[in-house]
Design a protein around this motif. Structure first.
Motif, PDB file in Angstrom:
ATOM      1  N   ASP A  49       0.852  -1.189   0.000  1.00 29.04           N
ATOM      2  CA  ASP A  49       0.000   0.000   0.000  1.00 29.04           C
ATOM      3  C   ASP A  49       0.891   1.243   0.000  1.00 29.04           C
ATOM      4  O   ASP A  49       1.374   1.651   1.055  1.00 29.04           O
ATOM      5  CB  ASP A  49      -0.914  -0.009   1.232  1.00 29.04           C
ATOM      6  CG  ASP A  49      -1.914   1.127   1.200  1.00 29.04           C
ATOM      7  OD1 ASP A  49      -2.282   1.564   0.098  1.00 29.04           O
ATOM      8  OD2 ASP A  49      -2.328   1.574   2.296  1.00 29.04           O
ATOM      9  N   PRO A  50       1.131   1.850  -1.179  1.00 28.04           N
ATOM     10  CA  PRO A  50       2.018   3.012  -1.240  1.00 28.04           C
ATOM     11  C   PRO A  50       1.469   4.203  -0.464  1.00 28.04           C
ATOM     12  O   PRO A  50       0.253   4.337  -0.274  1.00 28.04           O
ATOM     13  CB  PRO A  50       2.108   3.345  -2.719  1.00 28.04           C
ATOM     14  CG  PRO A  50       1.299   2.352  -3.452  1.00 28.04           C
ATOM     15  CD  PRO A  50       0.604   1.490  -2.477  1.00 28.04           C
ATOM     16  N   CYS A  51       2.362   5.070  -0.034  1.00 22.77           N
ATOM     17  CA  CYS A  51       1.958   6.267   0.698  1.00 22.77           C
ATOM     18  C   CYS A  51       1.272   7.260  -0.245  1.00 22.77           C
ATOM     19  O   CYS A  51       1.290   7.091  -1.462  1.00 22.77           O
ATOM     20  CB  CYS A  51       3.173   6.918   1.358  1.00 22.77           C
ATOM     21  SG  CYS A  51       4.434   7.446   0.199  1.00 22.77           S
ATOM     22  N   ASP A  52       0.658   8.294   0.331  1.00 26.08           N
ATOM     23  CA  ASP A  52      -0.081   9.273  -0.467  1.00 26.08           C
ATOM     24  C   ASP A  52       0.822   9.990  -1.469  1.00 26.08           C
ATOM     25  O   ASP A  52       0.417  10.237  -2.603  1.00 26.08           O
ATOM     26  CB  ASP A  52      -0.747  10.301   0.451  1.00 26.08           C
ATOM     27  CG  ASP A  52      -1.852   9.675   1.287  1.00 26.08           C
ATOM     28  OD1 ASP A  52      -2.409   8.644   0.851  1.00 26.08           O
ATOM     29  OD2 ASP A  52      -2.146  10.216   2.372  1.00 26.08           O
ATOM     30  N   LYS A  53       2.036  10.308  -1.043  1.00 25.47           N
ATOM     31  CA  LYS A  53       2.977  10.982  -1.936  1.00 25.47           C
ATOM     32  C   LYS A  53       3.278  10.107  -3.149  1.00 25.47           C
ATOM     33  O   LYS A  53       3.285  10.568  -4.289  1.00 25.47           O
ATOM     34  CB  LYS A  53       4.265  11.292  -1.178  1.00 25.47           C
ATOM     35  CG  LYS A  53       5.294  12.036  -1.961  1.00 25.47           C
ATOM     36  CD  LYS A  53       6.517  12.334  -1.096  1.00 25.47           C
ATOM     37  CE  LYS A  53       7.601  13.008  -1.890  1.00 25.47           C
ATOM     38  NZ  LYS A  53       8.797  13.246  -1.080  1.00 25.47           N
ATOM     39  N   ARG A  54       3.484   8.816  -2.926  1.00 28.02           N
ATOM     40  CA  ARG A  54       3.774   7.878  -4.016  1.00 28.02           C
ATOM     41  C   ARG A  54       2.540   7.726  -4.922  1.00 28.02           C
ATOM     42  O   ARG A  54       2.672   7.654  -6.145  1.00 28.02           O
ATOM     43  CB  ARG A  54       4.181   6.534  -3.426  1.00 28.02           C
ATOM     44  CG  ARG A  54       4.410   5.455  -4.436  1.00 28.02           C
ATOM     45  CD  ARG A  54       5.726   5.630  -5.125  1.00 28.02           C
ATOM     46  NE  ARG A  54       5.905   4.537  -6.066  1.00 28.02           N
ATOM     47  CZ  ARG A  54       6.822   4.523  -6.984  1.00 28.02           C
ATOM     48  NH1 ARG A  54       7.684   5.493  -7.059  1.00 28.02           N
ATOM     49  NH2 ARG A  54       6.906   3.530  -7.807  1.00 28.02           N
ATOM     50  N   LYS A  55       1.353   7.678  -4.341  1.00 31.18           N
ATOM     51  CA  LYS A  55       0.124   7.557  -5.130  1.00 31.18           C
ATOM     52  C   LYS A  55      -0.060   8.768  -6.042  1.00 31.18           C
ATOM     53  O   LYS A  55      -0.437   8.627  -7.201  1.00 31.18           O
ATOM     54  CB  LYS A  55      -1.094   7.401  -4.223  1.00 31.18           C
ATOM     55  CG  LYS A  55      -1.191   6.053  -3.564  1.00 31.18           C
ATOM     56  CD  LYS A  55      -2.404   5.978  -2.657  1.00 31.18           C
ATOM     57  CE  LYS A  55      -2.473   4.676  -1.917  1.00 31.18           C
ATOM     58  NZ  LYS A  55      -3.611   4.606  -1.002  1.00 31.18           N
ATOM     59  N   ARG A  56       0.225   9.984  -5.508  1.00 34.40           N
ATOM     60  CA  ARG A  56       0.117  11.197  -6.332  1.00 34.40           C
ATOM     61  C   ARG A  56       1.128  11.160  -7.477  1.00 34.40           C
ATOM     62  O   ARG A  56       0.807  11.496  -8.612  1.00 34.40           O
ATOM     63  CB  ARG A  56       0.340  12.444  -5.472  1.00 34.40           C
ATOM     64  CG  ARG A  56      -0.834  12.822  -4.615  1.00 34.40           C
ATOM     65  CD  ARG A  56      -0.677  14.227  -4.032  1.00 34.40           C
ATOM     66  NE  ARG A  56       0.539  14.405  -3.260  1.00 34.40           N
ATOM     67  CZ  ARG A  56       0.658  14.173  -1.960  1.00 34.40           C
ATOM     68  NH1 ARG A  56      -0.397  13.747  -1.273  1.00 34.40           N
ATOM     69  NH2 ARG A  56       1.799  14.368  -1.330  1.00 34.40           N
ATOM     70  N   ARG A  57       2.342  10.740  -7.166  1.00 35.92           N
ATOM     71  CA  ARG A  57       3.373  10.662  -8.195  1.00 35.92           C
ATOM     72  C   ARG A  57       2.993   9.641  -9.273  1.00 35.92           C
ATOM     73  O   ARG A  57       3.160   9.884 -10.464  1.00 35.92           O
ATOM     74  CB  ARG A  57       4.711  10.285  -7.570  1.00 35.92           C
ATOM     75  CG  ARG A  57       5.854  10.421  -8.544  1.00 35.92           C
ATOM     76  CD  ARG A  57       7.230  10.117  -7.968  1.00 35.92           C
ATOM     77  NE  ARG A  57       7.399  10.470  -6.585  1.00 35.92           N
ATOM     78  CZ  ARG A  57       7.982   9.683  -5.673  1.00 35.92           C
ATOM     79  NH1 ARG A  57       8.448   8.501  -6.009  1.00 35.92           N
ATOM     80  NH2 ARG A  57       8.104  10.078  -4.431  1.00 35.92           N
ATOM     81  N   MET A  58       2.461   8.501  -8.863  1.00 37.77           N
ATOM     82  CA  MET A  58       2.047   7.473  -9.826  1.00 37.77           C
ATOM     83  C   MET A  58       0.893   7.978 -10.684  1.00 37.77           C
ATOM     84  O   MET A  58       0.832   7.702 -11.887  1.00 37.77           O
ATOM     85  CB  MET A  58       1.659   6.192  -9.081  1.00 37.77           C
ATOM     86  CG  MET A  58       2.857   5.465  -8.512  1.00 37.77           C
ATOM     87  SD  MET A  58       2.515   4.119  -7.346  1.00 37.77           S
ATOM     88  CE  MET A  58       1.224   3.196  -8.098  1.00 37.77           C
ATOM     89  N   ALA A  59      -0.040   8.731 -10.087  1.00 35.81           N
ATOM     90  CA  ALA A  59      -1.160   9.292 -10.845  1.00 35.81           C
ATOM     91  C   ALA A  59      -0.666  10.304 -11.867  1.00 35.81           C
ATOM     92  O   ALA A  59      -1.133  10.326 -13.011  1.00 35.81           O
ATOM     93  CB  ALA A  59      -2.169   9.929  -9.907  1.00 35.81           C
ATOM     94  N   LYS A  60       0.304  11.148 -11.464  1.00 33.51           N
ATOM     95  CA  LYS A  60       0.877  12.117 -12.396  1.00 33.51           C
ATOM     96  C   LYS A  60       1.580  11.416 -13.552  1.00 33.51           C
ATOM     97  O   LYS A  60       1.452  11.813 -14.705  1.00 33.51           O
ATOM     98  CB  LYS A  60       1.879  13.028 -11.684  1.00 33.51           C
ATOM     99  CG  LYS A  60       1.271  14.156 -10.932  1.00 33.51           C
ATOM    100  CD  LYS A  60       2.360  15.051 -10.370  1.00 33.51           C
ATOM    101  CE  LYS A  60       1.789  16.199  -9.586  1.00 33.51           C
ATOM    102  NZ  LYS A  60       2.844  17.067  -9.032  1.00 33.51           N
TER     103      LYS A  60
END
Length: 74
Positions: A49-60
């Motif tokens: 379960d990646p952290c929020d920062k990683r999720k935002r980066r992956m979405a970008k």
């Protein structure tokens, strides 16, 4: 001084050849060992379960890849 110039020219020739190779193959330069893919790790952060920062980066990254695919000429 001539040794420095010769070394610089040879180095620039290698950079030119590597850039042409990248443009032709569309493949990034990678190490000879194969990197994390050989170990079965798909990403550098191998947490469930990646952290929020990683999720935002992956979405970008996904959004950027979609735009690139949509606007690709070839």
């Amino acid at each position: 001084m001539s040794t420095f110039i010769a070394t610089f020219v040879v180095l620039m020739v290698f950079f030119l050849l590597m850039s042409v190779g990248y443009l032709v193959k569309k493949k990034a330069v990678e190490g000879s060992c194969g990197g994390l893919g050989v170990l079965g790790i798909e990403k550098a952060c191998d947490c469930d379960d990646p952290c929020d920062k990683r999720k935002r980066r992956m979405a970008k990254e996904e959004e950027r890849n979609e735009k690139l695919a949509k606007n690709r000429i070839i």
